[in-house]
Each structure stands twice: as C-alpha cells, then as structure tokens.
Design a protein around this motif. Structure first.
Motif, short mmCIF file in Angstrom:
data_model
loop_
_atom_site.label_atom_id
_atom_site.label_comp_id
_atom_site.label_asym_id
_atom_site.label_seq_id
_atom_site.Cartn_x
_atom_site.Cartn_y
_atom_site.Cartn_z
N LEU A 1 31.96 -0.20 -37.78
CA LEU A 1 33.10 -0.34 -38.68
C LEU A 1 34.45 -0.29 -37.97
CD1 LEU A 1 31.84 1.86 -41.62
CD2 LEU A 1 31.78 -0.62 -41.42
N GLY A 2 34.43 -0.29 -36.65
CA GLY A 2 35.69 -0.26 -35.90
C GLY A 2 36.44 -1.57 -36.03
N GLY A 3 37.73 -1.53 -35.81
CA GLY A 3 38.54 -2.75 -35.88
C GLY A 3 38.86 -3.13 -37.31
N THR A 4 39.31 -4.36 -37.47
CA THR A 4 39.74 -4.80 -38.79
C THR A 4 38.60 -5.32 -39.65
OG1 THR A 4 40.25 -6.98 -37.90
CG2 THR A 4 42.05 -5.38 -37.98
N ARG A 5 37.48 -5.64 -39.03
CA ARG A 5 36.33 -6.09 -39.81
C ARG A 5 35.06 -5.58 -39.14
NH1 ARG A 5 36.35 -12.44 -37.97
NH2 ARG A 5 35.58 -11.99 -35.90
N GLY A 6 34.02 -5.42 -39.93
CA GLY A 6 32.77 -4.90 -39.39
C GLY A 6 32.06 -5.92 -38.52
N LYS A 7 31.34 -5.43 -37.54
CA LYS A 7 30.56 -6.30 -36.67
C LYS A 7 29.18 -5.66 -36.53
CE LYS A 7 34.61 -7.27 -33.89
NZ LYS A 7 35.27 -6.97 -32.64
N TYR A 8 28.16 -6.49 -36.49
CA TYR A 8 26.82 -5.97 -36.30
C TYR A 8 26.60 -5.61 -34.85
CZ TYR A 8 25.63 -7.46 -40.98
OH TYR A 8 25.60 -7.62 -42.33
N ARG A 9 25.90 -4.52 -34.63
CA ARG A 9 25.50 -4.07 -33.31
C ARG A 9 24.00 -3.79 -33.37
NH1 ARG A 9 29.39 -6.16 -31.22
NH2 ARG A 9 31.36 -5.09 -31.02
N ILE A 10 23.32 -4.09 -32.29
CA ILE A 10 21.88 -3.87 -32.21
C ILE A 10 21.63 -2.86 -31.10
CG2 ILE A 10 19.65 -4.96 -31.83
CD1 ILE A 10 21.22 -7.66 -32.56
N PRO A 11 21.11 -1.67 -31.45
CA PRO A 11 20.83 -0.67 -30.43
C PRO A 11 19.80 -1.18 -29.42
CG PRO A 11 20.80 0.30 -32.62
CD PRO A 11 20.84 -1.18 -32.80
N ALA A 12 19.97 -0.79 -28.17
CA ALA A 12 19.08 -1.25 -27.10
C ALA A 12 17.62 -0.91 -27.40
CB ALA A 12 19.51 -0.64 -25.77
N SER A 13 17.37 0.27 -27.96
CA SER A 13 15.98 0.66 -28.25
C SER A 13 15.36 -0.24 -29.32
CB SER A 13 15.91 2.13 -28.69
OG SER A 13 16.70 2.34 -29.84
N ASP A 14 16.15 -0.64 -30.31
CA ASP A 14 15.64 -1.55 -31.34
C ASP A 14 15.40 -2.95 -30.78
OD1 ASP A 14 15.73 0.46 -33.24
OD2 ASP A 14 17.66 -0.17 -34.06
N LEU A 15 16.28 -3.39 -29.89
CA LEU A 15 16.10 -4.70 -29.27
C LEU A 15 14.85 -4.70 -28.38
CD1 LEU A 15 17.26 -7.52 -29.06
CD2 LEU A 15 18.68 -6.73 -27.16
N GLN A 16 14.63 -3.60 -27.64
CA GLN A 16 13.44 -3.50 -26.79
C GLN A 16 12.18 -3.48 -27.64
OE1 GLN A 16 13.34 -3.58 -23.26
NE2 GLN A 16 11.25 -4.06 -23.86
N ALA A 17 12.20 -2.76 -28.76
CA ALA A 17 11.03 -2.72 -29.66
C ALA A 17 10.74 -4.11 -30.21
CB ALA A 17 11.27 -1.72 -30.79
N PHE A 18 11.79 -4.86 -30.54
CA PHE A 18 11.63 -6.23 -31.03
C PHE A 18 10.98 -7.10 -29.96
CE2 PHE A 18 13.33 -10.56 -31.46
CZ PHE A 18 12.91 -10.87 -32.74
N ILE A 19 11.46 -6.99 -28.72
CA ILE A 19 10.89 -7.76 -27.61
C ILE A 19 9.43 -7.37 -27.40
CG2 ILE A 19 10.98 -8.10 -25.10
CD1 ILE A 19 14.08 -7.70 -25.38
N ASP A 20 9.14 -6.08 -27.38
CA ASP A 20 7.78 -5.59 -27.17
C ASP A 20 6.83 -6.07 -28.25
OD1 ASP A 20 8.70 -4.29 -24.92
OD2 ASP A 20 8.73 -2.30 -25.85
N SER A 21 7.31 -6.17 -29.49
CA SER A 21 6.45 -6.59 -30.60
C SER A 21 6.09 -8.07 -30.52
CB SER A 21 7.12 -6.27 -31.94
OG SER A 21 8.19 -7.18 -32.19
N ARG A 22 6.84 -8.81 -29.74
CA ARG A 22 6.60 -10.25 -29.62
C ARG A 22 6.12 -10.67 -28.25
NH1 ARG A 22 9.14 -9.32 -33.82
NH2 ARG A 22 9.62 -10.78 -35.46
N THR A 23 5.79 -9.68 -27.43
CA THR A 23 5.33 -9.96 -26.07
C THR A 23 3.86 -9.61 -25.95
OG1 THR A 23 7.52 -9.38 -25.24
CG2 THR A 23 5.75 -9.44 -23.64
N THR A 24 3.11 -10.50 -25.38
CA THR A 24 1.69 -10.22 -25.13
C THR A 24 1.47 -10.11 -23.64
OG1 THR A 24 1.16 -12.57 -25.14
CG2 THR A 24 0.91 -11.41 -27.21
N GLU A 25 0.60 -9.21 -23.26
CA GLU A 25 0.30 -9.03 -21.85
C GLU A 25 -0.81 -9.98 -21.46
OE1 GLU A 25 -1.24 -5.50 -18.96
OE2 GLU A 25 0.15 -4.99 -20.56
N VAL A 26 -0.59 -10.71 -20.40
CA VAL A 26 -1.59 -11.66 -19.91
C VAL A 26 -2.58 -10.91 -19.04
CG1 VAL A 26 -1.91 -13.74 -18.53
CG2 VAL A 26 0.12 -13.50 -19.97
N GLY A 27 -3.85 -11.23 -19.20
CA GLY A 27 -4.90 -10.57 -18.40
C GLY A 27 -4.64 -10.70 -16.92
N ARG A 28 -5.08 -9.72 -16.20
CA ARG A 28 -4.85 -9.72 -14.74
C ARG A 28 -5.95 -10.39 -14.00
NH1 ARG A 28 -1.24 -4.71 -13.92
NH2 ARG A 28 -0.85 -4.24 -16.05
#
Length: 70
Positions: free
Chosen positions: A43-70
């Motif tokens: 809510l800083g500034g003259t208008r609101g801006k969306y922010r995405i916490p790093a932990s939420d962004l990492q969880a999003f990446i992890d949920s869409r990443t599959t590990e390839v067999g070794r």
C-alpha cells in the motif's frame, strides 16, 4: 536486553517475477487471479502494487517443476 532484528523477506514486483520466470506479466496476473500464485498488496505510494514474496514464488516454481531421473 538485546534488540530484536526483523528479517524482511524479499518481495518481487509482477514484472520482476515475470522476468524471472520468462513469462509475460499477464501470465503472472492470471496465476494470481486463479489463486495458484499468492499475492500481497503493497500500500505504499499513491497507488497499491502487487508484490510476490520470494517464498511464495519459490513454492509456485517447485509445484510446476519435475525432477528428471538420474
């Protein structure tokens, strides 16, 4: 008594998150709208801006990443 130091989690703007993932800002907004990517409103500034916490962004990446067999 020692002063308590607050840890501040990194927050990404919609554009920074899109750049990091290599997608458009519209993709990020769509994922926030469907609930698969949590968002916070700064809510800083003259208008609101969306922010995405790093932990939420990492969880999003992890949920869409599959590990390839070794």
């Amino acid at each position: 008594m020692a002063a308590k130091v607050l840890e501040v989690e990194r927050q990404y703007s919609v554009k920074a998150a899109a750049d990091l993932l290599g997608v458009s800002v519209y993709y990020i907004y769509d994922r926030m709208e469907d609930g698969s990517l949590p968002r916070r409103l700064d809510l800083g500034g003259t208008r609101g801006k969306y922010r995405i916490p790093a932990s939420d962004l990492q969880a999003f990446i992890d949920s869409r990443t599959t590990e390839v067999g070794r």
